[in-house]
Every structure is written in C-alpha cells, then in structure tokens.
Design a protein around this motif. Structure first.
Motif, PDB file in Angstrom:
ATOM      1  N   VAL A 293      36.522  31.602  51.059  1.00 20.60           N
ATOM      2  CA  VAL A 293      35.919  32.932  51.138  1.00 20.60           C
ATOM      3  C   VAL A 293      36.064  33.590  49.762  1.00 20.60           C
ATOM      4  CG1 VAL A 293      35.987  35.223  52.182  1.00 20.60           C
ATOM      5  CG2 VAL A 293      36.398  33.195  53.591  1.00 20.60           C
ATOM      6  N   ILE A 294      34.938  34.082  49.225  1.00 22.61           N
ATOM      7  CA  ILE A 294      34.945  34.816  47.948  1.00 22.61           C
ATOM      8  C   ILE A 294      34.623  36.274  48.252  1.00 22.61           C
ATOM      9  CG2 ILE A 294      33.853  35.085  45.691  1.00 22.61           C
ATOM     10  CD1 ILE A 294      33.237  32.106  45.724  1.00 22.61           C
ATOM     11  N   VAL A 295      35.459  37.173  47.764  1.00 24.14           N
ATOM     12  CA  VAL A 295      35.295  38.609  47.994  1.00 24.14           C
ATOM     13  C   VAL A 295      35.004  39.285  46.656  1.00 24.14           C
ATOM     14  CG1 VAL A 295      36.435  40.736  48.726  1.00 24.14           C
ATOM     15  CG2 VAL A 295      36.836  38.598  49.982  1.00 24.14           C
ATOM     16  N   THR A 296      33.982  40.147  46.613  1.00 21.78           N
ATOM     17  CA  THR A 296      33.747  40.966  45.412  1.00 21.78           C
ATOM     18  C   THR A 296      33.953  42.429  45.781  1.00 21.78           C
ATOM     19  OG1 THR A 296      31.375  41.431  45.704  1.00 21.78           O
ATOM     20  CG2 THR A 296      31.968  39.313  44.716  1.00 21.78           C
ATOM     21  N   SER A 297      34.630  43.161  44.900  1.00 20.31           N
ATOM     22  CA  SER A 297      34.891  44.576  45.168  1.00 20.31           C
ATOM     23  C   SER A 297      35.131  45.315  43.862  1.00 20.31           C
ATOM     24  CB  SER A 297      36.108  44.738  46.075  1.00 20.31           C
ATOM     25  OG  SER A 297      36.380  46.110  46.305  1.00 20.31           O
ATOM     26  N   ARG A 298      34.737  46.581  43.847  1.00 20.47           N
ATOM     27  CA  ARG A 298      35.041  47.447  42.708  1.00 20.47           C
ATOM     28  C   ARG A 298      36.528  47.816  42.688  1.00 20.47           C
ATOM     29  NH1 ARG A 298      30.449  48.527  45.144  1.00 20.47           N
ATOM     30  NH2 ARG A 298      28.537  49.023  44.007  1.00 20.47           N
ATOM     31  N   LEU A 299      37.138  47.825  43.868  1.00 19.40           N
ATOM     32  CA  LEU A 299      38.514  48.299  44.004  1.00 19.40           C
ATOM     33  C   LEU A 299      39.467  47.118  44.102  1.00 19.40           C
ATOM     34  CD1 LEU A 299      37.807  51.094  46.635  1.00 19.40           C
ATOM     35  CD2 LEU A 299      37.835  51.292  44.147  1.00 19.40           C
ATOM     36  N   GLU A 300      40.349  47.011  43.132  1.00 14.80           N
ATOM     37  CA  GLU A 300      41.272  45.875  43.125  1.00 14.80           C
ATOM     38  C   GLU A 300      42.192  45.899  44.335  1.00 14.80           C
ATOM     39  OE1 GLU A 300      44.817  44.002  40.330  1.00 14.80           O
ATOM     40  OE2 GLU A 300      43.127  45.050  39.377  1.00 14.80           O
ATOM     41  N   GLN A 301      42.602  47.099  44.788  1.00 17.63           N
ATOM     42  CA  GLN A 301      43.515  47.163  45.931  1.00 17.63           C
ATOM     43  C   GLN A 301      42.863  46.629  47.201  1.00 17.63           C
ATOM     44  OE1 GLN A 301      42.386  49.660  44.082  1.00 17.63           O
ATOM     45  NE2 GLN A 301      42.295  51.629  45.164  1.00 17.63           N
ATOM     46  N   VAL A 302      41.540  46.778  47.317  1.00 21.33           N
ATOM     47  CA  VAL A 302      40.825  46.234  48.475  1.00 21.33           C
ATOM     48  C   VAL A 302      40.837  44.710  48.425  1.00 21.33           C
ATOM     49  CG1 VAL A 302      38.576  46.023  49.599  1.00 21.33           C
ATOM     50  CG2 VAL A 302      39.365  48.252  48.798  1.00 21.33           C
ATOM     51  N   ALA A 303      40.452  44.158  47.263  1.00 17.58           N
ATOM     52  CA  ALA A 303      40.411  42.697  47.128  1.00 17.58           C
ATOM     53  C   ALA A 303      41.805  42.096  47.285  1.00 17.58           C
ATOM     54  CB  ALA A 303      39.820  42.325  45.770  1.00 17.58           C
ATOM     55  N   ARG A 304      42.810  42.767  46.722  1.00 21.59           N
ATOM     56  CA  ARG A 304      44.182  42.247  46.817  1.00 21.59           C
ATOM     57  C   ARG A 304      44.641  42.208  48.271  1.00 21.59           C
ATOM     58  NH1 ARG A 304      48.281  41.675  43.167  1.00 21.59           N
ATOM     59  NH2 ARG A 304      47.025  42.653  41.532  1.00 21.59           N
ATOM     60  N   LYS A 305      44.288  43.227  49.047  1.00 19.77           N
ATOM     61  CA  LYS A 305      44.692  43.263  50.451  1.00 19.77           C
ATOM     62  C   LYS A 305      44.011  42.156  51.254  1.00 19.77           C
ATOM     63  CE  LYS A 305      45.489  46.616  54.158  1.00 19.77           C
ATOM     64  NZ  LYS A 305      46.961  46.526  54.032  1.00 19.77           N
ATOM     65  N   MET A 306      42.812  41.752  50.811  1.00 21.80           N
ATOM     66  CA  MET A 306      42.067  40.729  51.545  1.00 21.80           C
ATOM     67  C   MET A 306      42.470  39.313  51.142  1.00 21.80           C
ATOM     68  SD  MET A 306      38.260  42.466  51.559  1.00 21.80           S
ATOM     69  CE  MET A 306      37.525  41.196  52.586  1.00 21.80           C
ATOM     70  N   VAL A 307      42.672  39.063  49.836  1.00 23.78           N
ATOM     71  CA  VAL A 307      42.873  37.683  49.373  1.00 23.78           C
ATOM     72  C   VAL A 307      44.242  37.458  48.743  1.00 23.78           C
ATOM     73  CG1 VAL A 307      40.406  37.502  48.940  1.00 23.78           C
ATOM     74  CG2 VAL A 307      41.925  38.045  47.039  1.00 23.78           C
ATOM     75  N   GLY A 308      45.026  38.526  48.551  1.00 20.21           N
ATOM     76  CA  GLY A 308      46.301  38.377  47.863  1.00 20.21           C
ATOM     77  C   GLY A 308      46.110  38.472  46.358  1.00 20.21           C
ATOM     78  N   GLY A 309      47.167  38.242  45.609  1.00 21.37           N
ATOM     79  CA  GLY A 309      47.093  38.412  44.166  1.00 21.37           C
ATOM     80  C   GLY A 309      47.007  37.126  43.380  1.00 21.37           C
ATOM     81  N   LYS A 310      47.087  35.963  44.054  1.00 21.65           N
ATOM     82  CA  LYS A 310      47.146  34.692  43.330  1.00 21.65           C
ATOM     83  C   LYS A 310      45.806  34.319  42.709  1.00 21.65           C
ATOM     84  CE  LYS A 310      48.690  29.901  43.806  1.00 21.65           C
ATOM     85  NZ  LYS A 310      49.250  28.872  44.716  1.00 21.65           N
ATOM     86  N   TYR A 311      44.751  34.448  43.486  1.00 22.34           N
ATOM     87  CA  TYR A 311      43.429  34.042  42.994  1.00 22.34           C
ATOM     88  C   TYR A 311      42.537  35.288  42.855  1.00 22.34           C
ATOM     89  CZ  TYR A 311      45.125  29.445  44.346  1.00 22.34           C
ATOM     90  OH  TYR A 311      45.882  28.302  44.473  1.00 22.34           O
ATOM     91  N   LEU A 312      42.887  36.101  41.891  1.00 19.36           N
ATOM     92  CA  LEU A 312      42.157  37.337  41.639  1.00 19.36           C
ATOM     93  C   LEU A 312      41.539  37.259  40.237  1.00 19.36           C
ATOM     94  CD1 LEU A 312      41.865  39.753  43.549  1.00 19.36           C
ATOM     95  CD2 LEU A 312      43.626  40.934  42.229  1.00 19.36           C
ATOM     96  N   VAL A 313      40.219  37.314  40.158  1.00 18.11           N
ATOM     97  CA  VAL A 313      39.506  37.243  38.877  1.00 18.11           C
ATOM     98  C   VAL A 313      39.092  38.661  38.490  1.00 18.11           C
ATOM     99  CG1 VAL A 313      37.519  36.309  37.638  1.00 18.11           C
ATOM    100  CG2 VAL A 313      38.656  34.936  39.412  1.00 18.11           C
ATOM    101  N   ARG A 314      39.595  39.115  37.350  1.00 16.86           N
ATOM    102  CA  ARG A 314      39.282  40.474  36.893  1.00 16.86           C
ATOM    103  C   ARG A 314      38.248  40.409  35.771  1.00 16.86           C
ATOM    104  NH1 ARG A 314      44.700  39.971  37.668  1.00 16.86           N
ATOM    105  NH2 ARG A 314      45.687  41.406  39.165  1.00 16.86           N
ATOM    106  N   LEU A 315      37.140  41.114  35.964  1.00 18.79           N
ATOM    107  CA  LEU A 315      36.094  41.166  34.937  1.00 18.79           C
ATOM    108  C   LEU A 315      36.316  42.407  34.087  1.00 18.79           C
ATOM    109  CD1 LEU A 315      32.893  40.137  36.938  1.00 18.79           C
ATOM    110  CD2 LEU A 315      34.359  38.724  35.510  1.00 18.79           C
ATOM    111  N   LYS A 316      36.773  42.187  32.861  1.00 21.65           N
ATOM    112  CA  LYS A 316      37.065  43.311  31.969  1.00 21.65           C
ATOM    113  C   LYS A 316      36.227  43.264  30.702  1.00 21.65           C
ATOM    114  CE  LYS A 316      41.837  44.145  33.447  1.00 21.65           C
ATOM    115  NZ  LYS A 316      43.251  44.236  33.006  1.00 21.65           N
TER     116      LYS A 316
END
Length: 764
Positions: A293-316
């Motif tokens: 499952v791939i989740v896209t969100s503007r809010l990091e806290q939303v994505a972190r709550k859904m997938v955890g912090g291990k596989y989090l890709v930040r576009l900066k």
C-alpha cells in the motif's frame, strides 16, 4: 464557457487556500487576508455572462498571488534551516509588505467591479481533484531517483509493505506514485493494481467514508458491490475484500489523504492466527503474499500514523528548471489550448520557471491558466509596438526607464462623427496622449508642437527620439477635409522626410482612403476592429504621392511661366482669393453640394467662361482646347474621384499619341485633366491632358461666381466685375502615404508593374 471558467477559478482559489492550510497551518503568509478575500468571493461575487470576464481576471491575479506566497514560504522555510535568521526575517518582512500592497490592490479592483445579480444564473460544475494515470512512466518528468528507490524496495520485499510519500502541496507526491504505479517492472510484479483517490472533494459525504472506500476497491476487483453487498456492514465488506486479495501480490495506492482517521491507521497491523476480522481497514488487507500500500499525503503526521516511520519518502528538493519547464509544456500539450511551442510561452519561459518554484503542481496550474491569457498577452505585446512614451509627446516630461522601441509608433487624429467612442477605444489601447480629437481647436496645433519637441530631444542627443521620428506613422480618421488639413500641416513643417500617413474612412467624403485601398477597413469603435486596423497599418507599404498648390486671385503682372511666389503661398485666404493644397482632386463647374446642378447657366460651358492654359512636362504654357460641351472639369491626382469612380479612362493608342498622354501615376509630377459634359460626373469623362501646371483665367463679367470643390471642401468664389481673376495650380511637393494590398494608386517607381492595354474607355 466564460462563466464556467470563472466559477472553476473561484473554486480553485478556495481549494488552494485550504490545501495550503492543511499542509502547514502556520506557514501560509497573509492567511487572514486570503480568508477575507474568500469570504468576499463567496458572498459578494456573482458570476454571470456579463461579469465573467472581469471576475476571471480578478481570480487570475488571486491565484498568481497565492502561488507566489506558497513558493516563498517553501523557499523561506528551507533558508531558515541554514540559520540565516536575521536576513530571512528581513526577507519575509519585505515580501509580506509587498504582497499586502498587491492584495489590497486586488481587493480594491474587486470592490470596483460590477457584480450585479444575473436573473438566470448558470449551472456550475464542481471543482474536483482528478487523479490522472499516464500510460507510461516516461510521461512523468523528474523524480527518477525517488521512483527507483521505491521500486527496488517493492521488488526486494516479499512481505506486506506500507510506504508513505509526503511533501507540500504541489511537490509531486501523486506524480511520484504514478511513476511507480505505471513502471513496467512494477506492473509485471503486482496483480491486482488499484488506485484510490481519497481527496475530500471526491468523497460522497452522504455515505460512510469506510463503506465508500471499500466498495470502490471491490468494484475495481470486479465484484458486483450493489447486488452482493447492499445489506452488508463495514465488517462484512472488509471480510469480502480480504478474501478477494488473499494469496495475491496486490498494489493499492491511497492518494491524497487529508485527515487523520483511526479507521485506516496502522495499515501494517497483522491479525493473529484465527483472529476475527474487525472494522479496521488493515483487517481487509492480507499480509502474507507481499502486498503493498502506497499512501500520499501533504501531512506527514497522517502518513506516519498510517504506514509508520520506516518507509517514509519526503519530497523536499524542488525540481530543476528544465524539468519544471517540461512539466509545464507537457501539460499545455495535453490541454491543447495552444501549441506548446507558442512564441508567447517561449518568451515567458524564465518567468514561468520562476513562478513554478520547482513545484510540479505549480507548473501544471500555470499550464492551465497562462494559455487562456495568451490572447490578452498577445494583444498587449502587439499594442506595445504602436505606443509612444510620454516624453516624446509632452515637452519636459521625464524620460521613462526601460523604454521599449515600438516597431510602428503612431499618432492618431480622429474627426468626423461618431468620434467619441472611437477616441475612447484608441486611448484605451494606446497612450492617451498620442490620440487627438480633430474637432478640438487645442489639438489642431499638436503636430508642430510634437515635432518641435522631437527636434529638441534630438539636439540633446536622444537617439530614441530620432528613431521614433524615422518610424513614425500618422493615422487620420475622418473625411477628406480632415485629411487635407493635416496633410497641409505636415507639408508646412518642411520636414526632410515626410512621416508615413494613412487616411481611413469616417464621414461622407472619403475618396483619399479609396485610392490607397483603405475603403475595406472601415473602423468601428470596438477594440477588435481597432486592433485589426492597427495590424493593417503596420503591414501597409509606403508610397509617395504628389501634392498640389492651388491659388485663386486677381491677375498680377508677372511672367506667366514663373512659379507662385512664397508670399502668395503664405496668404492662404483673403477676401479677393484663396490658397490651398490638395492631394486628390480639384473640380470646377459642378454644384459643390449635390454634384448635380451646374454652377453656371445651362448655356454656359467651361470653354465659354474661362481661358485655360496648361504646361506639359517642362515646356512653355499653351492653350488647352476644350470642347464646347464640357461643363465641368476635374483636375485629378489620385484614382478616386468625387463620384467615387475612376474618371481617367484609358484612351486608345491613337488618342494617346495625339494628346501626348502617358499612364497615370500619383508621383510623376503630372495632374490629370478630365472633362465632363454634365454635372453628374458619371462615366469616365474625357481625358483632356496631363499637366505640370494649369491656369484658369476668368475675364471680367463672364460669370458672377464659380463653385469648386477641393478634396471634399466646398468653395464658392465670387468673381470681380472688373479685372481678371485666375486660378492657378502647380506642383508643391510629395508626402509618404500608406497603402494596402488593394491600393488603386500606381507609382512611377513600380512602372514595370502596371501596363496599358490600349483599350478604349474614353467617352469621346
């Protein structure tokens, strides 16, 4: 379409503000000001067929300002991380001050708009975030490194994996997910593949969010949801989903998740052996077959709550300028409003890239807005080529910075009726100081004043003024009388080179424009008509034409072949005579007002009341023999005539030789003399002679008065009872006229272009 577009932009602006708040509630500069504007848009703006265009421009400005704020906030936040605190606080203060001024101006503009209510408001279409799935990953520009990292992770792992992609709105989260989703390698490794857009605007608010999402996925799995699950609750639906995905290596994308919702929290949760499926979304996702499952969100806290912090890709990091431009042009090409290589877009390239700020969504948004503005942009850029800056027109005016040299600077003189609306249109499109009302006495001396100012500027070393004078074109909108007056003013200036002049139709007497092909370019007062006319002025070719002195006076004793003295030329009007110039024609012997009843008794003809002497080429004066039936004479320089016909005729070879006639040109120093047997000027008349000079001598008592017309101006000259009155015409100089491709006039410089077929068209 205009109404729907304006409504689209209003909703677009509102959603963009909301999107910015969701991304970072404290990061949107001037948030309260934008909220105030949204309130005005909602409560005060009525978009109707009559207000759509002005509202559209207002909303364009708002979206552009909002985009600038978001890009600045993103770049400013990144700069703060480098601990340049004092400098960046100053930059924020300066930007905020500038943007406040801009937003105040936009709000003032909105306040001044006519937002009356339309009695038949249109049906509006909703603004929706639509997830576009390209046919192949190569259509998505940039993000190659991030996409490759995610692909390798998916292919390497055999267990369930939940990946989050986070970043500010417009950073490319959806694009990155699409790039992975459409990768041939990924598509060959996962089945089924399902894309779900969780954007708030796509959620059916009348139905449970959980039911809506699960039903959508089941439909993608080709399950007849309406028939089989109409009475099933969320637990039963999740159980059905689990069984459909069991033992399959599935890939599900949950795009654009806005809110923290406990229902889809902790997607990696595993049910214990023999555990019962509950109402959590994770319970419907089997974990043993390597699903993703791939989740896209503007809010990091939303994505972190859904997938955890291990596989989090930040576009900066923003996209490079080249990639941003590619995203923009691809979006333009997709919408097909204009060609992606349009010259206006190419000229705006640097500005567009700067406004994108490295954000793909900004590039796509601009691709939807800018092409719609191209007609206005083209019009503005086109009109710049005619505008003259104030320091050329107004003495002692400060010189502007960054002056643009126009290709076709014009001065516009408008007379006749209805001139007011046309004046307003020209002044709205050009510099109002370069458009003049012929009917106002203060505007009659404007041309000498402008040339005096040009002379002063050139003496001061102003090369811009010198180039303006070389390129200058003068537009005369009005009848032949207006044209005659202004052409005379130009000749009186005794310039080394005449400006190029165009006369166009407005009024009853418009024979000069006909000669140069402008009769098809009648001016209406609307902007489109004026702009089209200016385009023709720019494309028109320059052609020289002779002008002629005409002087009427009591006969003086001087050598008859000598030129007219300058003292006589300066004495233009007197009780005993007149002096004028003409460019088109002089006619005599015909009623000036109606061109029908003769000015003389029915038994009188030109030959009976006047002795006519002419000079052919550079020879001596000789008598012109005129048939007794000739009652009117026209001395014609241009192909047009008072009767709007060509009166010259083309005599056959024998008559041409007998009369020593050549083809008719407007710049050969020869005037055509045509005789008519009645006062209607119908037909071609009789081509009597070509002359460099002609004198009409009226003996005392021959007639009480003579009626004439000079380029549309009527004259009635009383003749003295004693003495001799004479009217003398001689060549003056030349002016540059502008001609269209329909020009009737012929230049001796184009001699080879015009032939003479020798056919008989003479009425004699």
């Amino acid at each position: 379409m205009a109404v729907e577009l304006a409504e689209f932009l209003r909703k677009k602006f509102s959603n963009l503000v909301k999107e910015a708040e969701e991304n970072d509630p404290s990061g949107l500069l001037l948030n309260s000001r934008f909220q105030s504007i949204i309130k005005d848009c909602t409560t005060k703006m009525t978009i109707s067929s009559s207000t759509a265009s002005v509202n559209r421009e207002f909303l364009y400005d708002l979206i552009d300002a909002l985009s600038e704020c978001r890009v600045f906030a993103y770049q400013h936040k990144a700069a703060l991380n480098k601990r340049l605190l004092l400098f960046n606080l100053f930059a924020e203060w300066r930007f905020t001050r500038k943007m406040k001024t801009r937003l105040s101006g936009i709000q003032d503009k909105f306040t001044s708009l006519d937002v009356g209510i339309d009695s038949n408001p249109p049906r509006f279409f909703p603004l929706e975030r639509q997830t576009y799935r390209p046919h192949n990953a190569s259509e998505i520009k940039g993000l190659d490194e991030q996409a490759n990292t995610i692909e390798q992770l998916l292919l390497r792992r055999t267990e369930f994996t939940a990946i989050g992609i986070v970043g500010m709105g417009g950073a490319g989260k959806t694009a990155l997910a699409q790039k992975v989703f459409t990768s041939p390698v990924v598509r060959g490794s996962f089945e089924p593949m399902i894309w779900v857009c969780l954007s708030e605007t796509l959620i059916n608010k009348q139905e449970d969010l959980r039911v809506n999402v699960v039903k959508y996925i089941l439909e993608a799995l080709e399950d007849d949801v309406d028939e089989l699950t109409s009475d099933l609750g969320i637990v039963e639906l999740l159980g059905r989903l689990n069984s459909k995905l069991l033992d399959k290596r599935y890939l599900i994308v949950l795009d654009d998740v806005w809110h923290i919702n406990e229902w889809y929290a902790d997607l990696g949760f595993r049910l214990p052996e023999g555990g019962r499926i509950g109402d959590q979304f994770s319970h419907g996702l089997p974990k043993k077959s390597g699903g993703v499952v791939i989740v896209t969100s503007r809010l990091e806290q939303v994505a972190r709550k859904m997938v955890g912090g291990k596989y989090l890709v930040r576009l900066k990091s923003p996209l490079s300028n080249d990639i941003c431009w590619d995203v923009f042009t691809d979006s333009v090409k997709e919408d097909r409003i204009v060609n992606d290589g349009h010259h206006i877009l190419e000229k705006m390239r640097e500005e567009i890239i700067r406004k994108c700020g490295g954000l793909p969504l900004a590039a796509k948004t601009l691709a939807k807005i800018i092409p719609l503005q191209i007609p206005d942009l083209e019009s503005n850029r086109f009109l710049r080529e005619f505008c003259i800056p104030d320091h050329i027109l107004v003495p002692d005016k400060n010189v502007e910075t960054n002056l643009h040299m126009p290709k076709c600077p014009v001065l516009v003189f408008i007379g006749g009726s209805p001139e007011e609306k046309l004046l307003d249109t020209f002044r709205s499109l050009l510099n109002k100081n370069q458009v003049f009302n012929f009917n106002l006495s203060e505007d009659n001396e404007v041309l000498p004043k402008i040339y005096e100012n040009l002379k002063k500027l050139k003496l001061d070393g102003d090369g811009f003024a010198s180039e303006i004078q070389k390129r200058l074109r003068i537009i005369i909108v009005g009848g032949d009388v207006n044209a005659k007056y202004l052409l005379g003013t130009i000749c009186d200036l005794r310039l080394p080179e005449s400006p190029s002049i165009v006369t166009t139709c407005l009024g009853s007497e418009n024979h000069i424009p006909i000669s140069f092909g402008w009769e098809k370019h009648y001016l209406n007062a609307d902007s489109q008509s004026v702009t089209s006319f200016l385009d023709e002025v720019m494309k028109a070719k320059k052609i020289k034409t002779d002008s002629w002195h005409i002087i009427g006076r009591m006969q003086v004793n001087r050598p008859i072949a000598s030129p007219v003295p300058q003292t006589d030329l300066q004495n233009k009007e007197s009780g005993s005579g007149f002096h004028q110039r003409f460019w088109n024609y002089f006619s005599m012997g015909t009623e000036a007002q109606r061109w029908r009843a003769a000015a003389f008794s029915s038994s009188w003809t030109i030959g009976k009341i006047a002795n006519v002497r002419i000079m052919k080429w550079d020879q001596d004066l000789e008598d012109l023999t005129i048939r007794q039936s000739i009652r009117s004479i026209v001395c014609c320089n241009l192909p047009g005539s008072p009767a709007a016909l060509n009166p010259r005729g083309v005599p056959n070879v024998k008559k041409k030789q007998d009369r020593d006639l050549t083809p008719s040109y407007i710049d050969d120093g020869l005037l055509e003399v045509i005789g008519f047997e009645d006062g209607t000027l119908k037909g071609h008349g009789i081509r009597l002679a070509q002359v460099r000079r002609i004198i009409f001598k009226f003996e005392k008592g021959s007639v009480e008065h003579v009626k004439m017309k000079i380029d549309g101006e009527e004259l009635k000259q009383s003749l003295p009872k004693d003495g001799v009155f004479q009217i003398e015409i001689s060549r003056s100089n030349q002016v540059n006229m502008l001609a269209t491709s329909d020009c009737q006039a012929k230049s001796i410089r184009d001699y080879n272009t015009y032939g003479d077929d020798g056919t008989e068209e003479d009425t004699e």
